[in-house]
Design an enzyme around this catalytic site. Sequence first.
Site, PDB file in Angstrom:
ATOM      1  N   ASN A   1       0.809  -1.213   0.000  1.00 30.52           N
ATOM      2  CA  ASN A   1       0.000   0.000   0.000  1.00 30.52           C
ATOM      3  C   ASN A   1       0.846   1.268   0.000  1.00 30.52           C
ATOM      4  O   ASN A   1       0.331   2.368   0.179  1.00 30.52           O
ATOM      5  CB  ASN A   1      -0.939   0.005   1.214  1.00 30.52           C
TER       6      ASN A   1
ATOM      7  N   HIS B   1       2.997   2.398   2.176  1.00 27.83           N
ATOM      8  CA  HIS B   1       3.368   3.062   3.422  1.00 27.83           C
ATOM      9  C   HIS B   1       4.167   2.093   4.281  1.00 27.83           C
ATOM     10  O   HIS B   1       4.200   0.885   4.028  1.00 27.83           O
ATOM     11  CB  HIS B   1       2.148   3.633   4.161  1.00 27.83           C
TER      12      HIS B   1
ATOM     13  N   CYS C   1       2.784   6.421   7.532  1.00 27.51           N
ATOM     14  CA  CYS C   1       4.117   7.007   7.383  1.00 27.51           C
ATOM     15  C   CYS C   1       4.647   6.629   6.010  1.00 27.51           C
ATOM     16  O   CYS C   1       4.555   5.467   5.598  1.00 27.51           O
ATOM     17  CB  CYS C   1       5.031   6.480   8.484  1.00 27.51           C
TER      18      CYS C   1
END
Length: 399
Positions: free
Chosen positions: A272, A274, A309
């Site tokens: 994804n 991140h 993040c």
Amino acid sequence: MASVPHRLPFSTHFPSSKTSQESNKQKLYCVKINGTNSFAPAKVDLLSQDHGTAVTSVDASASVHMFEPQVRQNIPTQKQLVDPYRQGVIVEEGVGYRQTVVIRSYEVGPDKTATIESILNLLQETALNHVWMSGLLGDGFGATHGMMRNNLIWVVSRMQVQVDHYPIWGEVMEIDTWVGASGKNGMRRDWLLRSQATGLVFARATSTWVMMNQRTRRLSKMPDEVRAEISPWFIEKQAIKEESPEKIYKLDNSARYVHSDLKPKRSDLDMNQHVNNVKYVRWMLETIPDEFLENHQLADLILEYRRECGIADVVQSLCEPQEDGLIKTGIQQCNHIGLNGNSSLSSQILGGNGLLGSLDQGPYSYTHLLQIKGELKNEEIVRGKTAWKTKLNAIPFPP
């Protein structure tokens, strides 16, 4: 850029049936060169037909991709009861999943027991395999067909892992996982890890998942078509019973231990795009002093996720020891039974240390915070809390 023609060897197994061989040869002839399907450059030599083995040579002057992703992954479109490749079976009256795994050498630490990161990776893997077996898996990271149509992905909002015992190198474990409803728009996923040989429970875990729009990166309600897909798999069963989740307070810059300027690597990203959740845990634990980690092992982990993040973020890890951790959970630790069959309480009392001696084993507690460092303000990624107990050398290993 110039390229040099070369021959790439591939070893392939063919069924004994002549019809099947012809069909598979068709697939092997089909390669992708510069993004275009081509049948011309492939040459197939069949060897050792009695054993159903062939050596395939492919001439190519560019990148060669064998098979399409659909063929390589072979994602089921219908519910499967047994997965012989992953040692997985459907249980719990057709809605739960059980997978048998072996603790490998690269999954253990210096003490030859599985690391917490390895356990977390196994939780993620078995969860995805459960969706795989259900026949609901789309082309995303655990997303169903309905989620793919609505451009939705799963994100974890909360997770708790309790570890009673750590499996050792070469040990065979059974991991059970199942799902249930969590409010109107969430899903709960639980796990139970135990020894295949003895039935001893190693660990249990629970998590809460919500949906996020992949384009806008905003949380989303659960569409009716997605609810219709996954709700038949829901069961009322909890690995960790929790009446009211304990709130984790936010740390500030006055925290005792701070590790700054942590930068994600490309290898830390998941499908994804991140940072993987397991990396968060590693950043948290690295902030705890080495002297403490040498003599203690993680018994309880709670994570509360705030935001994702990315690769360009700079992360700061804060950690604060909690003095009340011993008082709140020390008595529970006293009743804990170790792998060698001796309770911590009885061994300490027999050793002449009394009740207070057993309480000295912990567990001890730390509060954690990961945040993205910004020019004007910092943004929370995840809050965490860890509880620890004294590391017991329950099973001796030869040097």
